[in-house]
Scaffold this motif. Structure first.
Motif, PDB file in Angstrom:
ATOM      1  N   ALA A  47       0.828  -1.207   0.000  1.00  0.00           N
ATOM      2  CA  ALA A  47       0.000   0.000   0.000  1.00  0.00           C
ATOM      3  C   ALA A  47       0.861   1.255   0.000  1.00  0.00           C
ATOM      4  O   ALA A  47       0.554   2.234  -0.693  1.00  0.00           O
ATOM      5  N   LEU A  48       1.950   1.244   0.761  1.00  0.00           N
ATOM      6  CA  LEU A  48       2.842   2.402   0.782  1.00  0.00           C
ATOM      7  C   LEU A  48       3.522   2.591  -0.568  1.00  0.00           C
ATOM      8  O   LEU A  48       3.673   3.726  -1.042  1.00  0.00           O
ATOM      9  N   THR A  52       2.743   6.110  -2.465  1.00  0.00           N
ATOM     10  CA  THR A  52       3.821   7.100  -2.443  1.00  0.00           C
ATOM     11  C   THR A  52       3.768   8.062  -3.628  1.00  0.00           C
ATOM     12  O   THR A  52       3.873   9.279  -3.427  1.00  0.00           O
ATOM     13  N   PRO A  53       3.613   7.593  -4.862  1.00  0.00           N
ATOM     14  CA  PRO A  53       3.539   8.564  -5.965  1.00  0.00           C
ATOM     15  C   PRO A  53       2.351   9.526  -5.827  1.00  0.00           C
ATOM     16  O   PRO A  53       2.481  10.724  -6.124  1.00  0.00           O
ATOM     17  N   LEU A  54       1.219   9.006  -5.361  1.00  0.00           N
ATOM     18  CA  LEU A  54       0.070   9.886  -5.177  1.00  0.00           C
ATOM     19  C   LEU A  54       0.331  10.931  -4.093  1.00  0.00           C
ATOM     20  O   LEU A  54      -0.055  12.091  -4.225  1.00  0.00           O
ATOM     21  N   LEU A  55       0.987  10.512  -3.019  1.00  0.00           N
ATOM     22  CA  LEU A  55       1.309  11.459  -1.951  1.00  0.00           C
ATOM     23  C   LEU A  55       2.285  12.526  -2.427  1.00  0.00           C
ATOM     24  O   LEU A  55       2.175  13.695  -2.050  1.00  0.00           O
ATOM     25  N   PRO A  60       1.508  19.155  -2.099  1.00  0.00           N
ATOM     26  CA  PRO A  60       1.261  20.587  -1.878  1.00  0.00           C
ATOM     27  C   PRO A  60      -0.169  20.878  -1.397  1.00  0.00           C
ATOM     28  O   PRO A  60      -0.424  21.912  -0.799  1.00  0.00           O
ATOM     29  N   VAL A  61      -1.083  19.957  -1.648  1.00  0.00           N
ATOM     30  CA  VAL A  61      -2.456  20.143  -1.197  1.00  0.00           C
ATOM     31  C   VAL A  61      -2.692  19.411   0.123  1.00  0.00           C
ATOM     32  O   VAL A  61      -3.353  19.931   1.025  1.00  0.00           O
ATOM     33  N   LEU A  62      -2.137  18.216   0.243  1.00  0.00           N
ATOM     34  CA  LEU A  62      -2.424  17.375   1.405  1.00  0.00           C
ATOM     35  C   LEU A  62      -1.796  17.897   2.694  1.00  0.00           C
ATOM     36  O   LEU A  62      -2.422  17.844   3.751  1.00  0.00           O
TER      37      LEU A  62
END
Length: 135
Positions: A47-48, A52-55, A60-62
């Motif tokens: 899952a990590l 990771t690419p999505l995070l 900058p938003v999260l």
């Protein structure tokens, strides 16, 4: 010490089949928990790796969103806690003033009487010193 001796005697008197069943149960439970732990670790790593690419893309938003949510949650929790504390203090004061004798009222009364007696002593001492100096 005597309890340990009794327990060891009881442990020795158990039939071999009971000891085998206990051992098998412990090995089965421990092994299944170990397998479950391994599967959880593998799932977490997968899952990590996927997340990771999505995070990285949405960081900058999260990050500001997480900080904002943390501040909002802590503010609401602090506000609620202070409100509960204020209501409980006001309730205690109301019960004390109306004479319902809440918890801790004896301590307050004792402190008030001690302060009153010390104040009288200081007043009397000040009058004595003032009277001596003016004569």
């Amino acid at each position: 010490m005597a309890e340990h001796h009794v327990q060891s005697k009881l442990h020795q008197k158990q039939p071999l089949s009971h000891q085998v069943v206990k051992t098998a149960t412990a090995v089965t439970a421990g092994g299944s928990l170990l397998v479950l732990s391994g599967l959880t670790l593998a799932g977490t790593v997968i899952a990590l790796t996927i997340a990771t690419p999505l995070l990285v893309i949405f960081s900058p938003v999260l990050v500001p969103a997480v900080i904002t949510m943390f501040m909002l949650a802590s503010g609401f929790l602090a506000s609620g806690g202070f409100g509960v504390a204020a209501v409980s203090v006001l309730s205690w004061i109301y019960r004390y003033v109306t004479g319902r004798h809440p918890t801790g009222a004896d301590t307050i009364d004792t402190a008030r009487s001690k302060l009153g007696s010390k104040a009288r002593e200081m007043k009397d001492k000040a009058e004595q010193i003032g009277g001596v100096q003016s004569s």
